[in-house]
Structures are given as structure tokens and as C-alpha cells.
Design a protein around this motif. Sequence first.
Motif, mmCIF file in Angstrom:
data_model
loop_
_atom_site.group_PDB
_atom_site.id
_atom_site.type_symbol
_atom_site.label_atom_id
_atom_site.label_comp_id
_atom_site.label_asym_id
_atom_site.label_seq_id
_atom_site.Cartn_x
_atom_site.Cartn_y
_atom_site.Cartn_z
ATOM 1 N N VAL A 90 -4.343 -35.639 57.887
ATOM 2 C CA VAL A 90 -5.129 -35.861 59.105
ATOM 3 C C VAL A 90 -5.207 -37.351 59.413
ATOM 4 N N LYS A 91 -4.758 -37.711 60.608
ATOM 5 C CA LYS A 91 -4.870 -39.094 61.073
ATOM 6 C C LYS A 91 -6.114 -39.290 61.943
ATOM 7 N N SER A 92 -6.499 -38.215 62.647
ATOM 8 C CA SER A 92 -7.722 -38.282 63.451
ATOM 9 C C SER A 92 -8.347 -36.894 63.526
ATOM 10 N N ALA A 93 -9.656 -36.882 63.674
ATOM 11 C CA ALA A 93 -10.380 -35.610 63.717
ATOM 12 C C ALA A 93 -11.563 -35.723 64.663
ATOM 13 N N VAL A 94 -11.800 -34.653 65.389
ATOM 14 C CA VAL A 94 -12.996 -34.530 66.222
ATOM 15 C C VAL A 94 -13.800 -33.370 65.667
ATOM 16 N N ILE A 95 -15.059 -33.611 65.352
ATOM 17 C CA ILE A 95 -15.934 -32.568 64.819
ATOM 18 C C ILE A 95 -17.112 -32.441 65.761
ATOM 19 N N TRP A 96 -17.489 -31.216 66.071
ATOM 20 C CA TRP A 96 -18.623 -31.038 66.973
ATOM 21 C C TRP A 96 -19.665 -30.101 66.376
ATOM 22 N N GLY A 97 -20.886 -30.343 66.815
ATOM 23 C CA GLY A 97 -22.000 -29.526 66.362
ATOM 24 C C GLY A 97 -23.267 -29.944 67.085
ATOM 25 N N PRO A 98 -24.357 -29.230 66.845
ATOM 26 C CA PRO A 98 -25.611 -29.531 67.551
ATOM 27 C C PRO A 98 -26.365 -30.701 66.932
ATOM 28 N N VAL A 99 -27.267 -31.250 67.704
ATOM 29 C CA VAL A 99 -28.256 -32.179 67.164
ATOM 30 C C VAL A 99 -29.621 -31.664 67.588
ATOM 31 N N GLY A 100 -30.411 -31.281 66.590
ATOM 32 C CA GLY A 100 -31.757 -30.807 66.884
ATOM 33 C C GLY A 100 -32.707 -31.982 67.064
ATOM 34 N N VAL A 145 -14.258 -38.655 65.143
ATOM 35 C CA VAL A 145 -15.229 -38.604 66.230
ATOM 36 C C VAL A 145 -16.164 -37.424 65.973
ATOM 37 N N VAL A 146 -17.445 -37.709 65.913
ATOM 38 C CA VAL A 146 -18.458 -36.672 65.726
ATOM 39 C C VAL A 146 -19.242 -36.541 67.018
ATOM 40 N N GLU A 147 -19.171 -35.364 67.631
ATOM 41 C CA GLU A 147 -19.911 -35.091 68.865
ATOM 42 C C GLU A 147 -21.160 -34.283 68.529
ATOM 43 N N LEU A 148 -22.308 -34.897 68.746
ATOM 44 C CA LEU A 148 -23.586 -34.238 68.511
ATOM 45 C C LEU A 148 -24.185 -33.870 69.864
ATOM 46 N N THR A 149 -24.316 -32.570 70.106
ATOM 47 C CA THR A 149 -24.704 -32.097 71.436
ATOM 48 C C THR A 149 -25.995 -31.294 71.358
ATOM 49 N N ARG A 150 -26.906 -31.605 72.229
ATOM 50 C CA ARG A 150 -28.171 -30.865 72.275
ATOM 51 C C ARG A 150 -27.959 -29.457 72.806
ATOM 52 N N LYS A 151 -28.599 -28.505 72.170
ATOM 53 C CA LYS A 151 -28.632 -27.099 72.601
ATOM 54 C C LYS A 151 -27.238 -26.470 72.679
ATOM 55 N N ALA A 152 -26.339 -26.903 71.825
ATOM 56 C CA ALA A 152 -24.997 -26.306 71.765
ATOM 57 C C ALA A 152 -24.760 -25.927 70.309
ATOM 58 N N TYR A 153 -25.171 -24.732 69.949
ATOM 59 C CA TYR A 153 -25.247 -24.367 68.533
ATOM 60 C C TYR A 153 -23.956 -23.743 68.010
ATOM 61 N N ARG A 154 -22.867 -24.466 68.180
ATOM 62 C CA ARG A 154 -21.583 -24.066 67.624
ATOM 63 C C ARG A 154 -20.954 -25.264 66.925
ATOM 64 N N TYR A 155 -20.245 -24.951 65.833
ATOM 65 C CA TYR A 155 -19.552 -25.990 65.077
ATOM 66 C C TYR A 155 -18.051 -25.768 65.155
ATOM 67 N N GLY A 156 -17.308 -26.862 65.049
ATOM 68 C CA GLY A 156 -15.864 -26.749 65.025
ATOM 69 C C GLY A 156 -15.230 -28.101 64.805
ATOM 70 N N ALA A 157 -13.890 -28.107 64.763
ATOM 71 C CA ALA A 157 -13.174 -29.357 64.534
ATOM 72 C C ALA A 157 -11.765 -29.252 65.081
ATOM 73 N N LEU A 158 -11.217 -30.376 65.446
ATOM 74 C CA LEU A 158 -9.822 -30.489 65.876
ATOM 75 C C LEU A 158 -9.173 -31.548 64.989
ATOM 76 N N LEU A 159 -8.113 -31.145 64.270
ATOM 77 C CA LEU A 159 -7.451 -32.024 63.315
ATOM 78 C C LEU A 159 -6.059 -32.382 63.826
ATOM 79 N N ARG A 160 -5.689 -33.682 63.734
ATOM 80 C CA ARG A 160 -4.379 -34.127 64.214
ATOM 81 C C ARG A 160 -3.750 -35.091 63.213
ATOM 82 N N ASP A 161 -2.401 -35.062 63.162
ATOM 83 C CA ASP A 161 -1.686 -36.044 62.342
ATOM 84 C C ASP A 161 -0.675 -36.832 63.158
#
Length: 305
Positions: free
Chosen positions: A161-171, A223-239
Motif C-alpha cells: 500500500v502506497k496510499s490509503a483512505v479510511i472512513w468512519g464516523p466521529v461521535g 487519509v482519515v475521513e471522520l464524518t458526523r452521523k455517517a456510521y459506516r467504516y471502510g477503506a480504499l487501498l492503492r499501490d
Amino acid sequence: MVEIMDKKIKVAVIGLDTSHSTAFPGLMVDPETNPDFKIDSLQPTRCLRFDTPFQSPEGLDKRQAYLEKIGVEVGTDFDWAVEGCDAIMLEINDPAFHLEYFEKCAALGKPIYLDKPVAGNVADTKKIYELAKKYNVRFFSASSLRFDIDFEETLEKGMPVKSAVIWGPVGVAAAGSSIVWYGVHTFEMLERIMGIGAESVTVVNDEKGHICTVAYPDGRRGVVELTRKAYRYGALLRDDENPAVMVNVTGRVPFYARLIKHIDSFFRGDDSAGVPLDESMEIMKMLEAADISSTTGKTVYLKDL
């Protein structure tokens, strides 16, 4: 190996202000738990109840009623709560209380699972590490998201992995930093993907939450995306060469059921079942750096924390 390797482990639960205080004991002894996810090699004994800003007295009452229903005693005396236990689960939603209760528990010399995040800040984390060394106590801290089955199956493919985007909620934390309190899930996922070695964190705030860019000295980026009221997690991995790989965290195997197996193995002496302390320290530094950057708008370097 340790003495408790082959027997049912008696576990004291410290704290009642988090749903984890009932979720983990439920997986151990609740007769209504799905047998596929039950772990009856652990036996919850007693739970220590005390007030924090993260739960109302009515909420604590409901959790106490559930624990008593499944045979777990609840009280307010620490010595009573840990009497006769083999291991301890520190289940305190408010990370500001972690140092105080870790010190109480470490003095007993029992293995400890310290629910995420390690503490409310890096300074308290360092003190917790010093206490663990002083009392020669084994412990680890982890978010269940780092052990999610969809996430782990993707990592097992071994993609560089050279870059990654991870997303999830922030309470919204009842006290202290919301980024530290809830961002721990996504930052643990980032650390599991990239390994240790993060250099700096820069945060941009917007109406939806926070976009946290983590720089690595070898040119990798997270890149970590913390989003209010979006209760799903995931990631995008790239090389940069092969097709990108997406992870959608579905929860098809309950998060806590995956984590508690690691806790059980750790309590039995398997250090590989936990999370190395240098990894947990980097996660705490990224969280604090993100919190500072979100306030100041400046890039924060982990070496300065």
C-alpha cells in the motif's frame, strides 16, 4: 505461558459507562448469545460501577440490571470488584479515567485489556506505559475495527500500500476530545494498513467533520475521513500500479466477537493476540496530533508529542 493458560478465566469488568461493559460479558455467559460467537472460556465475575459524563444514572441502572440478569454482580467498591479475578477488562468510555483505574489495576499484576483509546492524551498514555513497566503487567488496547473480518481478509492478500483512505464516523464526546474518543477506530485501521512510522498529521475541518492527512517519510500517505452521523467504516487501498482495493466493513461477524477471541488468547499468555505497545503509542500520537491540528489548522509532527 502463564498459570491461567488452560482454565476458565475469571474476568473483572471495571466501568459501566460503555455498552462494551455489557456486550463482552454477554458474549461470555448470556444464554441468548448466538453459539457461533459465544466464548465460554471466560467468566465475568463482578463489575465496578462509577459515574462519568458519558452515561446517565438511568443508563447505568439499565446496564446493571442486564449484568445481574446474566449472573454478573455489580458494585461500587474496587477491591470487591477485583477480588478473585484472573484478568481485568477496563471498560471505561471516558478516556480521562483510564490512567487512574489502570494504576489501580496494574498494582494487582493481572493481565489487562484496556478498551480503546489507551487514554485521553499522549501524556497519560506514557504514564500508563510506565506503570505497566513498574508492575511488570501485561496489557493491550485495541479497537474492534482492526480485527473486522472484511478488513482482515483484505489485508491478508498482502497488497503493498502506497496510499490509503479510511472512513468512519466521529461521535460527539460527552467530555474531552471527540477525535481522540471516536477517531481511534479509523486511525487504528490506518495503522494496521500502513504500520508504524507516521511523520505528521494535518487536518482540514468542514461541515461534515474532519479530513486528516497523515504523511510518512517514505512518501506514503494516509487519509482519515471522520464524518458526523455517517456510521459506516471502510477503506480504499492503492499501490499506484495495480487496481485499487476497497474494503466495506459489513459487520457480518460481530466486531466484539472477533475482538474477544484476541482478548481470551492474550489473557492466556499469547502476546501476539494483542497489539504491540509501540503501535498503540503511534495511534495515540496520531489522534492527539489530529486533535491539535483540527484546532490550530497547522501540521503537527508526531516527534513533538
